[in-house]
Enzyme design. Structure first.
Site, PDB file in Angstrom:
ATOM      1  N   LEU A 158      -7.818  17.685  61.665  1.00  0.00           N
ATOM      2  CA  LEU A 158      -7.949  18.450  62.906  1.00  0.00           C
ATOM      3  C   LEU A 158      -9.283  18.071  63.526  1.00  0.00           C
ATOM      4  CD1 LEU A 158      -6.821  22.020  61.722  1.00  0.00           C
ATOM      5  CD2 LEU A 158      -5.454  20.377  63.001  1.00  0.00           C
ATOM      6  N   ASP A 159      -9.358  18.113  64.858  1.00  0.00           N
ATOM      7  CA  ASP A 159     -10.622  17.835  65.531  1.00  0.00           C
ATOM      8  C   ASP A 159     -11.686  18.841  65.092  1.00  0.00           C
ATOM      9  OD1 ASP A 159      -9.322  15.828  66.912  1.00  0.00           O
ATOM     10  OD2 ASP A 159      -8.948  17.070  68.685  1.00  0.00           O
ATOM     11  N   LYS A 160     -12.929  18.463  65.248  1.00  0.00           N
ATOM     12  CA  LYS A 160     -14.050  19.295  64.821  1.00  0.00           C
ATOM     13  C   LYS A 160     -13.917  20.735  65.293  1.00  0.00           C
ATOM     14  CE  LYS A 160     -19.020  19.891  65.585  1.00  0.00           C
ATOM     15  NZ  LYS A 160     -20.213  19.391  66.305  1.00  0.00           N
TER      16      LYS A 160
END
Length: 339
Positions: A158-160
């Site tokens: 998942l993105d940051k």
């Protein structure tokens, strides 16, 4: 470039001792055309940013990498683009990774898998600027045995600043099986996204996504991109926003963010793909404060479903909307009521 999922270093020795491994894990990587002309070790470095180039070169020299089913032993081998790489990742202690004490929100765990409920502001894999403060580092502290697995067992990312559920494998068998499921699009991944503007009805966005032609840190809808399919339906309509329930068929980098931005409905708070200041007019002091405090894309991985890699049982987990996104939604509702 995509691995079997899903959806990113100079010769030092002429002979390398084979790494000790009883259970190698296999990763399949499809090379994008944009990588034509690059060296094999450079492409592997882009796929395994958490590993040193010397280790990746060792894999090549130890005959652990195939290019279109042909073993290649030269790290400097030039790729033409669109090849398929088969990489036998060595299960040995990953000396480049450092275990770091940090709290983890473990949603579920057994002997084969761990389901993590990821908070915002947490990078998943080590990368420049984040070598000791990532989910990988935290996993290695709580589960030292993961040091022998690719990416400490993490199957998808998942993105940051995207919150929600992701799965981590605890064994090589589980990792291989889960990666195969991801490649076959057998995972169920559903998200909640708050977008600007009012959408009339649900739809499917089927537009290819690839690296931005100018800004290489961004993705974009481009003709040379990989197939990317996003299904969505309306969760709730507001006067200037829409809460959408999103189901991913593919998992390209930044796929949801890019697709909705391309459709002129960027995600609220998205620092990369919401290019204009779309702060609503006529906001009260309370709403304005909540809006200013929300400093990330409004995206939450709320549901994850998969077939258990050992039992064969279908399992699903759900995660509640995180507090910051819930407060933003409440502020929007109150603003609409008072307008």
């Amino acid at each position: 470039m995509t691995k079997s999922s899903l959806e990113e270093k100079i010769d030092t020795q002429t002979q390398v001792k084979p790494a000790v491994s009883s259970q190698p894990a296999t990763e399949i990587i499809k090379v994008d055309a944009e990588y034509a002309g690059q060296r094999l070790d450079q492409v592997l470095s882009a796929c395994f940013p958490e590993l040193s180039r010397s280790r990746l070169q060792a894999w090549v020299k130890n005959k652990q990498v195939k290019v279109d089913e042909q073993i290649v032993v030269k790290p400097r081998h030039k790729l033409l683009g669109e090849e398929t790489l088969t990489v036998e990742t060595t299960l040995q202690e990953q000396g480049e990774w450092q275990a770091t004490e940090m709290p983890l929100n473990i949603h579920y765990q057994d002997d084969s898998i761990i389901i993590i409920n990821k908070p915002a502001d947490l990078v998943v894999h080590p990368a420049p600027g984040h070598y000791t403060d990532t989910l990988v580092n935290g996993l290695l502290y709580h589960f030292p045995e993961l040091s022998v697995l690719p990416r400490a067992g993490i199957v998808h990312r998942l993105d940051k600043d995207t919150t929600g559920l992701l799965v981590v494998a605890r064994t090589a068998q589980a990792h291989n099986q889960l990666v195969a499921q991801l490649e076959e699009r057998a995972f169920r991944r559903e998200y909640l996204a708050l977008v600007h503007g009012v959408l009339v009805a649900g739809d499917t966005i089927d537009l290819p996504v690839g690296r931005h032609p100018v800004n290489r840190k961004k993705m974009a809808v481009v003709d040379y991109g990989k197939e990317a399919i996003t299904h969505f339906r309306i969760g709730q309509k507001f006067k200037g926003f829409t809460l959408v329930q999103v189901k991913l068929e593919t998992g390209r980098t930044h796929q949801i963010r890019v697709h909705f931005s391309h459709k002129k409905h960027p995600l609220v708070g998205d620092p990369q793909y919401c290019v204009r200041n779309l702060k609503p007019k006529g906001m009260g002091e309370s709403f304005s404060q909540v809006w200013d405090d929300f400093r990330r894309q409004a995206l939450h991985a709320r549901l994850l479903g998969l077939t258990h890699p050992v039992t064969g049982e279908w399992m699903e987990w759900e995660s509640e909307v995180p507090e910051d996104m819930s407060e933003l939604l409440d502020a929007i509702r109150k603003h609409d009521e008072q307008a």
